[in-house]
Design a protein around this motif. Structure first.
Motif, PDB file in Angstrom:
ATOM      1  N   VAL A 155      38.011  36.807  46.581  1.00 14.40           N
ATOM      2  CA  VAL A 155      36.596  36.612  46.572  1.00 14.40           C
ATOM      3  C   VAL A 155      35.737  37.215  45.721  1.00 14.40           C
ATOM      4  CG1 VAL A 155      34.513  36.814  48.249  1.00 14.40           C
ATOM      5  CG2 VAL A 155      37.009  36.569  49.271  1.00 14.40           C
ATOM      6  N   THR A 156      35.096  36.589  44.759  1.00 13.07           N
ATOM      7  CA  THR A 156      34.216  36.981  43.609  1.00 13.07           C
ATOM      8  C   THR A 156      32.752  36.299  44.219  1.00 13.07           C
ATOM      9  OG1 THR A 156      34.341  35.172  42.415  1.00 13.07           O
ATOM     10  CG2 THR A 156      35.970  36.662  42.145  1.00 13.07           C
ATOM     11  N   ALA A 157      31.676  36.857  43.526  1.00 17.62           N
ATOM     12  CA  ALA A 157      30.593  36.397  43.685  1.00 17.62           C
ATOM     13  C   ALA A 157      30.308  34.589  43.580  1.00 17.62           C
ATOM     14  CB  ALA A 157      29.294  36.988  42.756  1.00 17.62           C
ATOM     15  N   LYS A 158      31.187  34.060  42.812  1.00 18.17           N
ATOM     16  CA  LYS A 158      31.189  32.621  42.622  1.00 18.17           C
ATOM     17  C   LYS A 158      32.087  31.738  43.403  1.00 18.17           C
ATOM     18  CE  LYS A 158      28.723  32.530  38.216  1.00 18.17           C
ATOM     19  NZ  LYS A 158      28.757  32.088  36.763  1.00 18.17           N
ATOM     20  N   ARG A 159      33.246  32.445  43.839  1.00 17.34           N
ATOM     21  CA  ARG A 159      34.265  31.696  44.274  1.00 17.34           C
ATOM     22  C   ARG A 159      35.032  32.130  45.295  1.00 17.34           C
ATOM     23  NH1 ARG A 159      36.498  30.882  38.888  1.00 17.34           N
ATOM     24  NH2 ARG A 159      35.455  28.794  38.826  1.00 17.34           N
ATOM     25  N   ILE A 173      40.619  39.975  49.150  1.00 12.10           N
ATOM     26  CA  ILE A 173      40.433  40.812  48.006  1.00 12.10           C
ATOM     27  C   ILE A 173      39.117  40.498  47.427  1.00 12.10           C
ATOM     28  CG2 ILE A 173      41.327  41.812  45.891  1.00 12.10           C
ATOM     29  CD1 ILE A 173      44.178  40.929  46.726  1.00 12.10           C
ATOM     30  N   HIS A 174      38.278  41.548  47.604  1.00 18.27           N
ATOM     31  CA  HIS A 174      36.607  41.212  47.119  1.00 18.27           C
ATOM     32  C   HIS A 174      36.681  42.127  45.828  1.00 18.27           C
ATOM     33  CE1 HIS A 174      34.743  39.313  50.801  1.00 18.27           C
ATOM     34  NE2 HIS A 174      35.924  39.782  51.086  1.00 18.27           N
ATOM     35  N   GLY A 175      35.876  41.568  44.846  1.00 10.49           N
ATOM     36  CA  GLY A 175      35.732  42.111  43.793  1.00 10.49           C
ATOM     37  C   GLY A 175      35.221  41.254  42.624  1.00 10.49           C
ATOM     38  N   ILE A 196      39.965  43.336  52.788  1.00 14.60           N
ATOM     39  CA  ILE A 196      39.545  43.205  54.267  1.00 14.60           C
ATOM     40  C   ILE A 196      40.624  42.509  55.026  1.00 14.60           C
ATOM     41  CG2 ILE A 196      37.650  42.342  55.672  1.00 14.60           C
ATOM     42  CD1 ILE A 196      35.779  42.652  53.550  1.00 14.60           C
ATOM     43  N   GLY A 197      41.321  43.081  56.073  1.00 11.45           N
ATOM     44  CA  GLY A 197      42.126  42.252  57.017  1.00 11.45           C
ATOM     45  C   GLY A 197      42.946  42.967  57.955  1.00 11.45           C
ATOM     46  N   VAL A 202      46.784  44.918  55.094  1.00 12.38           N
ATOM     47  CA  VAL A 202      46.210  45.134  53.811  1.00 12.38           C
ATOM     48  C   VAL A 202      47.114  46.158  53.150  1.00 12.38           C
ATOM     49  CG1 VAL A 202      44.060  46.832  53.345  1.00 12.38           C
ATOM     50  CG2 VAL A 202      43.876  44.941  54.642  1.00 12.38           C
ATOM     51  N   GLU A 203      47.801  46.877  53.923  1.00 14.67           N
ATOM     52  CA  GLU A 203      48.525  48.164  52.980  1.00 14.67           C
ATOM     53  C   GLU A 203      49.647  47.263  52.276  1.00 14.67           C
ATOM     54  OE1 GLU A 203      49.768  51.693  51.873  1.00 14.67           O
ATOM     55  OE2 GLU A 203      48.020  50.907  52.605  1.00 14.67           O
TER      56      GLU A 203
END
Length: 212
Positions: A155-159, A173-175, A196-197, A202-203
């Motif tokens: 997950v990025t700001a655009k897609r 995975i956000h960034g 997040i999850g 996540v680990e």
């Protein structure tokens, strides 16, 4: 066409000269000189570079790297990398250079910057962030092919990019694209991302060995 790969190459070369040949990197125990030799062999000696991806041939690649460092001074090797691919090389074509070298130069530049300078993170311009995002979308399934039993979503700001089978719990995975690329190339310890999850999933995602 903006040559992001060429600009990142030049910036990396500037950093090499700033820190010198003996600075640490995030590439195991390689110094900056060894990382520089790796980049030159990768680009200029395809007959010697097979060991980068094939462990059985690693000795051949390491010998080529050692020969470069033995026969050339650090500054001349930096300028050799700065000049870019030879005319015979496919990456001498700007479009191919962007596809083949933008991420390589970015990740290894961060390998130097984040290993020892202690400087603030770079502020990348929006066009560069967008270019890295485009490469992430193309490379995601290969980078995260070793993902554990989880459905990874980048997950990025655009897609949003779903990269796994859909059979397990979802881990997002956000960034920024560059940070997710670093994560996907095995630099989890320095990548500025948020996972997040479900905690166990996540680990597992955080500790898996990713990369090409």
């Amino acid at each position: 066409m903006i040559r992001h790969a060429r600009a990142e190459r030049a910036s990396l070369c500037d950093t090499f000269l700033q820190v010198g040949p003996d600075a640490p990197t995030l590439c195991g125990d390689w110094t900056t000189a060894q990382l520089l030799a790796h980049l030159i062999v990768r680009e200029g000696r395809p007959d010697k570079a097979a060991g980068i991806l094939t462990p059985k041939l690693a000795g051949r690649t390491e010998k080529a790297m050692a020969g470069l460092l033995r026969d050339n001074d650090f500054e001349s090797l930096v300028e050799r990398l700065r000049r870019g691919p030879a005319r015979w090389h496919p990456a001498s074509v700007p479009f191919v250079d962007e596809q083949a070298n933008l991420v390589e130069m970015f990740v290894h530049h961060e390998d130097v910057l984040r290993a020892g300078l202690g400087a603030p993170r770079r502020s990348l311009d929006p066009a560069m962030i967008s270019a890295l995002g485009d490469r992430l979308a193309v490379m995601a399934k290969v980078l995260f092919r070793r993902a554990p039993d989880a459905d990874i979503e980048l997950v990025t700001a655009k897609r949003r990019t779903r990269v796994s089978s859909g059979k397990g719990p979802v881990v997002e995975i956000h960034g920024r694209p560059g940070e997710i690329l670093l994560f996907g190339f095995g630099r989890q310890a320095v990548a500025e991302v948020e996972l997040i999850g479900p905690p166990d999933a996540v680990e597992a995602v955080r500790t898996t060995a990713y990369g090409l």
